[in-house]
Design a protein around this motif. Structure first.
Motif, PDB file in Angstrom:
ATOM      1  N   UNK A   1       0.831  -1.205   0.000  1.00  0.00           N
ATOM      2  CA  UNK A   1       0.000   0.000   0.000  1.00  0.00           C
ATOM      3  C   UNK A   1       0.869   1.260   0.000  1.00  0.00           C
ATOM      4  N   UNK A   2       1.832   1.325   0.927  1.00  0.00           N
ATOM      5  CA  UNK A   2       2.654   2.535   1.021  1.00  0.00           C
ATOM      6  C   UNK A   2       3.585   2.684  -0.185  1.00  0.00           C
ATOM      7  N   UNK A   3       4.123   1.552  -0.643  1.00  0.00           N
ATOM      8  CA  UNK A   3       4.987   1.614  -1.822  1.00  0.00           C
ATOM      9  C   UNK A   3       4.200   2.142  -3.018  1.00  0.00           C
ATOM     10  N   UNK A   4       2.911   1.756  -3.099  1.00  0.00           N
ATOM     11  CA  UNK A   4       2.049   2.244  -4.173  1.00  0.00           C
ATOM     12  C   UNK A   4       1.871   3.752  -4.067  1.00  0.00           C
ATOM     13  N   UNK A   5       1.599   4.209  -2.854  1.00  0.00           N
ATOM     14  CA  UNK A   5       1.387   5.645  -2.648  1.00  0.00           C
ATOM     15  C   UNK A   5       2.632   6.432  -3.047  1.00  0.00           C
ATOM     16  N   UNK A   6       3.811   5.896  -2.728  1.00  0.00           N
ATOM     17  CA  UNK A   6       5.051   6.587  -3.085  1.00  0.00           C
ATOM     18  C   UNK A   6       5.296   6.518  -4.594  1.00  0.00           C
ATOM     19  N   UNK A   7       5.089   5.336  -5.181  1.00  0.00           N
ATOM     20  CA  UNK A   7       5.574   5.099  -6.551  1.00  0.00           C
ATOM     21  C   UNK A   7       4.638   5.611  -7.642  1.00  0.00           C
ATOM     22  N   UNK A   8       3.319   5.490  -7.448  1.00  0.00           N
ATOM     23  CA  UNK A   8       2.399   5.800  -8.548  1.00  0.00           C
ATOM     24  C   UNK A   8       2.516   7.261  -9.016  1.00  0.00           C
ATOM     25  N   UNK A   9       2.491   8.251  -8.113  1.00  0.00           N
ATOM     26  CA  UNK A   9       2.640   9.637  -8.606  1.00  0.00           C
ATOM     27  C   UNK A   9       3.979   9.854  -9.310  1.00  0.00           C
ATOM     28  N   UNK A  10       5.043   9.240  -8.779  1.00  0.00           N
ATOM     29  CA  UNK A  10       6.357   9.417  -9.400  1.00  0.00           C
ATOM     30  C   UNK A  10       6.369   8.857 -10.821  1.00  0.00           C
ATOM     31  N   UNK A  11       5.794   7.664 -10.984  1.00  0.00           N
ATOM     32  CA  UNK A  11       5.775   7.044 -12.308  1.00  0.00           C
ATOM     33  C   UNK A  11       4.963   7.889 -13.284  1.00  0.00           C
TER      34      UNK A  11
END
Lengths: 562, 358
Positions: free
Chosen positions: A72-82
């Motif tokens: 969940x947290x990795x998604x929150x960090x990674x999706x906007x960056x991608x």
């Protein structure tokens, strides 16, 4: 495609035999033990016993909780960056690419102790918060700490997979949605994200398995009520015969396989055949002023967090004392001196084990790639599948499997017990890192057009001469990249290492870091050894990229893929 | 919905240093089927994407139905576009694809269902609503793309090379269906193509584009019979074109060129200054060597160099002076083609001679 010669068949058989002995048999032994009643019969009693121990139920729940929330947290960090890198005109793209690699060069268990000092109960951040506002954040308390450290370490898997998937979406897919009236969040949630979902799922399932299986990070953070640490503790404290440890292993294996199969099934099931890269990638949009502000803010925050274990470990390695202060107050190079005095043996061991393991990996990888892609040998795909199995095997499981299977087996000519020798590390690393080397070799061979080999045969070169003079030289970049990847990932492997280290003189540096970090006094030298490991991995990663890049243009002239 | 017009005034657009559109002015009438025809890189797709809002012009104005849309984002323009590769979303069924634009407009569920059914019926795909795009043929996918676009009842329909991904036979059939559909709905339609035959057969009017400039706007027959310049003459149909000089000698107009040498032209022609001489291959009449051209025709003598048999007609390459003239002759069953090396007389009636500016 050439016919299979007896010599090639012999090579294939030998590789298959190696994989059976050092992969299939140990894993089967683990699974067998979990279901065996001791008299040769089948039983579920061990699973029942597992379910009756409240610590086991708790560990199971905790492992799921930690792996789930890390995703969940990795998604929150990674999706906007991608999304930012792929779709917007944006100077920060280089920063984000750096963000994608930085965490991977720092093994999670190395960064974990630095994170304690920065974000723990009496860490830098909480000291500042307490001083200024009178409260603290329980970022590193128990499971929170594991989730925090693992998130920062593993979010790049989602970032990289998702970015690649987004870049592959044809621009017309989004433009047609805009044309029909869609924009902003609705455009992202209804069209862009669903189309990139296979990439996201591949990344997320990888994060889930890695965290679920991880042994080093929880141990360094002193969290033992999770599955992998429990398996390790049962086997080391109660003994190699304790069936509950094997039950845990079976659970780890099942989840690993389920996550991999699930992600594979998910990507296959959806019909993405029409997502062809016909046109160009979507033109990058401009950010409005406040979007730019938010974007840089987010990147800045993530970069700061991602760099914190690196900075922390560096500070720690040079600090005389660092306790109850925001930053260390006295600096020294004594820890490095200690490390070079006491631990050169461990550094040497790492080079020996990992170098040999990586060498074995690229030899086997090249052979399997050639057999699978260039021959009609019956059953050749089995080799490929066997190696994929290695990818799904948690290090804890393989480690325990080795201890059980090879217990009491002597190396011929008086070499002593296999499980007590340094050879076991080479074998364990080679088997576990073989998938990386194989992928690299297969990719390299796929870029070599078969006509180049046929031309050499036409001019009179025999099969072996063609492999030696044409195939291997053309694959060289990929083979080197495979070697480096195997080497650096083995150098920071911790699960198998902890299990297989029978005495300190045999330990590689990853074990050394782990051992040092157990005591307050050892943290300095541990950090120094950690810095050396990080530099090693960083140099290796850079070299591996260079080899791949150097190989690419040369192969473009070799025509289309076969 | 009453059809609306599209007005483009002095529009210019650059990508970096490259000027892609240069001072484009064109008016598309309400209900018109209008083609943008040109080679790749001519700027035709860029102009279409500009109308859809995917490109922003730096100068000039674009008005749709009297409303200036400069600065309006694509999702607020209500201009339907069918993409070259159809751009159907693989993660949605055919029905979901068609419903998408209506859902974005927040229409009531019943109405969406009704409109989706109507749109699919319009393109003859009512049975295929539950399928995914990947399970349809290329022609069916294209019809889904059209249904998806028409479902939102756009003011203007934009078609970006809609036939280029279909095989030759299907292309002709789909072309005719498109024309019927457009006539029935009366929707203003702008069609981008590089294929002159597609443009000539479907559209009311055509704008021929090259190098970011509209070279000529006119009806298909207009463009063919009265090309405004060298480019249009060569791009629309085939042509024999000669650069040279006109002069009068004894009341008779003569044309001197490197290729043909000096030839006498028929009576009564008044070419403007600075033009080339041109005629279409099908206007050339062939007869036996040495025969006199009929009165009022341009007469030439040549040698057959080669022939291509195209079914309906034979296309001869005939050496005349230093030039090679193309001549199309209707084929009749049983008639043997002229052999290479044979000498022939060529005649072009005065009415078929064109003067084309460079």
């Amino acid at each position: 495609m050439t016919r299979a010669s007896p010599a090639l068949a012999a090579v294939a058989l030998a590789i298959g035999l190696l994989l059976v002995v050092f992969l299939v048999v140990p894993v089967t032994a683990v699974v067998y033990t979990a279901f065996a009643d001791g008299q040769g019969g089948f039983t579920l009693a061990h699973f029942a016993a597992f379910a009756e121990i409240s610590l086991m139920r708790e560990s199971f729940a905790n492992s799921l909780y930690v792996a789930g929330f890390t995703v969940v947290f990795a998604t929150i960090v990674a999706v906007p960056l991608a999304y930012l890198t792929v779709r917007f005109q944006f100077r920060g793209a280089v920063l984000i690419q750096t963000l994608g690699v930085l965490p991977l060069v720092m093994p999670a268990f190395v960064g974990a102790s630095a994170m304690q000092l920065l974000f723990g109960r009496s860490g830098s951040l909480n000291l500042i918060l307490k001083d200024a506002f009178g409260f603290t954040l329980p970022l590193m308390e128990g499971l929170n700490g594991v989730i925090f450290v693992e998130t920062l370490h593993y979010f790049p898997f989602i970032l990289l997979n998702l970015s690649a998937a987004l870049a592959n979406i044809d621009s017309s897919m989004e433009e047609s949605a805009q044309n029909l009236g869609s924009s902003g969040w609705r455009l992202f949630s209804r069209i862009v994200f669903p189309l990139a979902l296979p990439g996201y799922v591949a990344g997320a399932s990888l994060v889930f398995i890695k965290v679920f299986d991880d042994l080093g990070t929880p141990l360094v953070l002193n969290v033992t009520n999770m599955l992998a640490p429990q398996a390790y503790l049962r086997v080391t404290s109660i003994g190699i015969e304790d069936p509950v440890g094997y039950v845990i292993c079976v659970i780890l294996v099942l989840f690993s396989i389920a996550a991999m199969a699930g992600s594979w099934w998910f990507v296959k099931r959806r019909d993405y055949a029409v997502v062809s890269r016909g046109g160009a990638m979507a033109p990058r949009r401009k950010l409005t002023a406040w979007q730019t502000f938010l974007a840089y803010g987010w990147i800045g925050a993530v970069l700061l967090l991602v760099l914190s274990p690196h900075l922390g470990i560096l500070l720690l390695s040079f600090s005389k004392v660092w306790s109850f202060t925001v930053f260390p107050e006295q600096f020294t190079t004594a820890h490095y001196a200690t490390v070079f005095e006491d631990s050169t043996r461990m550094i040497w061991n790492t080079f020996l084990y990992c170098g040999l393991a990586a060498f074995v990996d690229v030899i086997i990888g090249t052979a399997i790639a050639y057999i699978v892609l260039r021959t009609t040998l019956p059953g050749r795909q089995i080799l490929d599948h066997l190696v994929t199995v290695a990818l799904a095997m948690p290090g804890v499981v393989l480690g325990i499997g080795y201890l059980r299977t090879f217990k009491g087996i002597e190396i011929p000519f008086g070499g002593g017990a296999l499980t007590a020798s340094w050879l076991i590390f080479v074998i364990a690393y080679a088997v576990r890192r073989l998938p990386y080397a194989l992928r690299s070799c297969v990719a390299a061979l796929q870029q070599v057009h078969p006509s180049l080999e046929e031309a050499a045969e036409n001019l009179g070169a025999s099969r072996w001469r063609v492999i030696r003079r044409v195939v291997v030289p053309l694959m060289a970049g990929g083979i080197l990249a495979g070697f480096v990847t195997s080497f650096i990932t083995a150098a920071v492997e911790i699960s198998e290492t902890i299990l297989l280290t029978s005495r300190e003189s045999l330990a590689p540096m990853s074990y050394g870091i782990y051992l040092y970090m157990q005591s307050i006094a050892g943290r300095g030298p541990g950090a120094a050894l950690g810095v050396i490991a990080v530099v090693l991995v960083a140099v290796g990663t850079y070299l591996s990229h260079r080899f791949v890049a150097a190989n690419a243009p040369q192969n473009q002239s070799t025509g289309a893929k076969p | 919905m009453t059809p609306v017009g599209v007005d483009i005034r002095n529009v210019a657009l650059s990508f970096g240093a490259t000027q892609v559109l240069k001072d484009i002015t064109v008016s598309i009438e309400p209900g018109e089927f209008f083609a943008l025809l040109g080679p790749s890189g001519s700027g035709k797709s860029t102009l279409l994407r500009l109308i859809a809002g995917f490109n922003q012009h730096s100068h000039g104005s674009v008005t749709i139905g009297g409303r200036d849309v400069t600065g309006t984002p694509p999702w607020k323009r209500n201009v339907g576009m069918v993409f070259q590769n159809y751009a159907l979303w693989p993660h949605m069924t055919v029905e979901k694809n068609v419903a998408f634009g209506l859902e974005e407009r927040k229409l009531p569920r019943d109405e969406i269902r009704r409109k989706v059914a109507a749109a699919l019926e319009l393109v003859g795909l009512s049975e295929y609503g539950k399928r995914r795009p990947g399970q349809l043929s290329g022609g069916q996918q294209q019809r889904v793309a059209i249904a998806r676009t028409l479902a939102i009842e756009p003011q203007v329909l934009l078609l970006d090379e809609p036939l280029s991904n279909l095989d030759a036979k299907l292309r002709v059939q789909t072309r005719q269906e498109l024309v019927k559909l457009q006539r029935r709905l009366g929707i203003t339609t702008i069609f981008v193509t590089h294929d002159q035959e597609e443009a000539l057969t479907t559209c009311h009017r055509i704008a021929v584009m090259d190098q970011g400039i509209i070279q000529q706007v006119g009806s298909p027959m207009d463009l063919f019979d009265h090309p405004a310049n060298r480019f249009v003459a060569q791009f629309v149909g085939s042509v024999n074109l000669f650069a040279g000089a006109f002069r009068r000698e004894g009341g008779r107009l003569r044309f001197a060129s490197d290729a043909l040498g000096e030839v006498a032209l028929p009576e009564g022609l008044e070419p403007p200054a600075g033009v080339d001489l041109a005629f279409r291959p099908h206007a050339v009449r062939l007869s036996g060597a040495g025969s006199q051209a009929p009165e009022g025709s341009l007469g030439l003598q040549g040698t057959v160099e080669g022939a291509e048999f195209l079914g309906e007609f034979l296309r001869y390459e005939i050496r005349v002076g230093r030039a090679v003239v193309t001549a199309d002759v209707m084929h009749e069953r049983g008639r043997a083609p002229l052999a290479a090396g044979e000498n022939v007389a060529l005649a072009v009636p005065a009415a078929e001679l064109r003067f084309v500016s460079a």
